[in-house]
Design an enzyme around this catalytic site. Sequence first.
Site, PDB file in Angstrom:
ATOM      1  N   LYS A 221       0.856  -1.186   0.000  1.00 26.75           N
ATOM      2  CA  LYS A 221       0.000   0.000   0.000  1.00 26.75           C
ATOM      3  C   LYS A 221       0.890   1.233   0.000  1.00 26.75           C
ATOM      4  CE  LYS A 221      -1.653   2.974   2.621  1.00 26.75           C
ATOM      5  NZ  LYS A 221      -1.605   4.093   1.664  1.00 26.75           N
ATOM      6  N   ALA A 277       3.217   7.556  14.983  1.00 25.71           N
ATOM      7  CA  ALA A 277       1.834   7.387  15.454  1.00 25.71           C
ATOM      8  C   ALA A 277       1.150   6.240  14.713  1.00 25.71           C
ATOM      9  CB  ALA A 277       1.063   8.686  15.254  1.00 25.71           C
ATOM     10  N   GLU A 296       9.734   1.103  10.478  1.00 27.90           N
ATOM     11  CA  GLU A 296      10.737   2.156  10.231  1.00 27.90           C
ATOM     12  C   GLU A 296      10.007   3.471  10.440  1.00 27.90           C
ATOM     13  OE1 GLU A 296      13.887   1.811   9.579  1.00 27.90           O
ATOM     14  OE2 GLU A 296      14.070  -0.270   8.928  1.00 27.90           O
ATOM     15  N   CYS A 330      13.453  10.776   7.021  1.00 28.06           N
ATOM     16  CA  CYS A 330      13.462  10.351   8.422  1.00 28.06           C
ATOM     17  C   CYS A 330      14.851  10.488   9.039  1.00 28.06           C
ATOM     18  CB  CYS A 330      12.998   8.912   8.513  1.00 28.06           C
ATOM     19  SG  CYS A 330      13.924   7.860   7.397  1.00 28.06           S
ATOM     20  N   GLU A 427      10.159  16.020  14.979  1.00 22.85           N
ATOM     21  CA  GLU A 427      10.654  16.048  13.602  1.00 22.85           C
ATOM     22  C   GLU A 427       9.968  17.195  12.855  1.00 22.85           C
ATOM     23  OE1 GLU A 427       9.223  12.443  11.837  1.00 22.85           O
ATOM     24  OE2 GLU A 427      11.102  12.042  10.835  1.00 22.85           O
TER      25      GLU A 427
END
Length: 525
Positions: A221, A277, A296, A330, A427
């Site tokens: 997905k 989340a 990850e 990230c 972040e």
Amino acid sequence: MAMMTMRRAVALGARHIPAAATASSRVVPLRHMSADAGAAMEKIRAAGLLRTQGLIAGKWVDAYDGKTIEVQNPATGEVLANVPCMGSRETSDAIASAHSTFYSWSKLTASERSKALRKWYDLIISHKEELALLMTLEQGKPMKEALGEVNYGASFIEYFAEEAKRIYGDIIPPTLSDRRLLVLKQPVGVVGAITPWNFPLAMITRKVGPALACGCTVVVKPSEFTPLTALAAADLALQAGIPAGALNVVMGNAPEIGDALLQSTQVRKITFTGSTAVGKKLMAGSANTVKKVSLELGGNAPCIVFDDADIDVAVKGSLAAKFRNSGQTCVCANRILVQEGIYEKFATAFIKAVQSLKVGNGLEESTSQGPLINEAAVQKVEKFINDATSKGANVMLGGKRHSLGMSFYEPTVVGNVSNDMLLFREEVFGPVAPLIPFKTEEEAVHMANDTNAGLAAYIFTKSIPRSWRVSESLEYGLVGVNEGIISTEVAPFGGVKQSGLGREGSKYGIDEYLELKYICMGNLG
Ligand code: NAP
């Protein structure tokens, strides 16, 4: 409000097209696009890589209720195409197809699977330009970075095509003389792979490469923002001879698709790259059927510049670590900690380097900074800047939306950031470099580890003892020493603490898709 609904409400406005769209109307007429985007789309279409349907059991399919989602170019707001808005029914069919194909795909020899993967790699490389154009159009990253991502993404297919042949078991010295004890490594089964928009190809190949190599089948997905690259890559997989059903792609209603994957007893593994989340939700949702899980998740990377650093190396490395993909990775340096003795000198040189970054449409050759993915991303950056300035930070460069409009934001440097600010704690996922002064090595390590995240960290120092000492003290899965770009297919990528579970890439990455089976052969005496 469900997470997906909220994302769309904030970020997308009315992107959903409820009425059924016919196959011919899914691709937006080129005359409605800017010349550059139109020419790029024409090139992609001519190569047969403009796929706008999901892939289930080797067939290109629409959403069963005909609903679609618009895919937009973040640099211009142009609608590039409409793709199906799928949900649980399509996902269940994709799972069923992956499950039935598992029995044949996993029974092939490693060499046969390896050959198909190698062919897929060759096709990705030979269509490098079209894939990079697609990525730039739907994600916004500059062409140079998009081409880099195609190479990086393809490298996982090549690496795991080779690794397929090296999945060795073990023979254990027995405890009784008439026994033989063996360990087999076997594929885990059907894998559900959920990926983000910031690396539309590489986050998929990092999962699908090892999964297919060891005999698993997959339902992918991709993000609703960047499905076109995923679909083009899946088309190339079919061309490479990866059988119908081994790789399925569904997209649309993320919570529905996620729930269908979580609830299925046929899906034995969930691999996810994205926000912390959503990762936590998927981890909790996997408990009911006790799936293997790899995550990850988000980072909050410290980049520590010591007094004894080579300033040119430190500026070049932190610039690369911060501003790649306009700060939307990230592993982006999220906090640049600079020792007091070098702070002024570093800040001056760093600002000069940031000033040289050229903001623009990624299709233009001179562009080094593309747009952010959407309006919500810009609003998040604005919120972080307002929070920092209200608490005493000073904007040294940029600090506002770029005059190009849309979701372009000026490359920004903020000074005197402290640990009570959002810029320190979370972040930012945008082109904002917070500079944070520190006095001692101990203080820097403490500040670096003062977060729930633990993905990437960077240090700049000429001292070899310090580079060992600090690398070992950092609670992170990846450490760059005097280097800002460290990801490669041959090294294990992944985080500790709340940045995730498991590793991708390298010889370790394939273990995430394997189960150990112990066989005890008795009465052999
Ligand atoms: P995200 O919102 O978590 O989305 C990631 C994927 O999850 C997308 O495909 C999204 O679908 C899907 N999703 C959203 N809600 C879901 C749900 N309830 N159930 C199942 N799937 C769901 O993250 P993002 O904004 O795309 O990506 C940015 C984040 O990814 C950052 O935090 C970044 O640090 C992290 N990231 C981590 C790594 C790493 O290797 N550690 C690499 C890259 C990015 P839709 O997009 O269709 O809504």
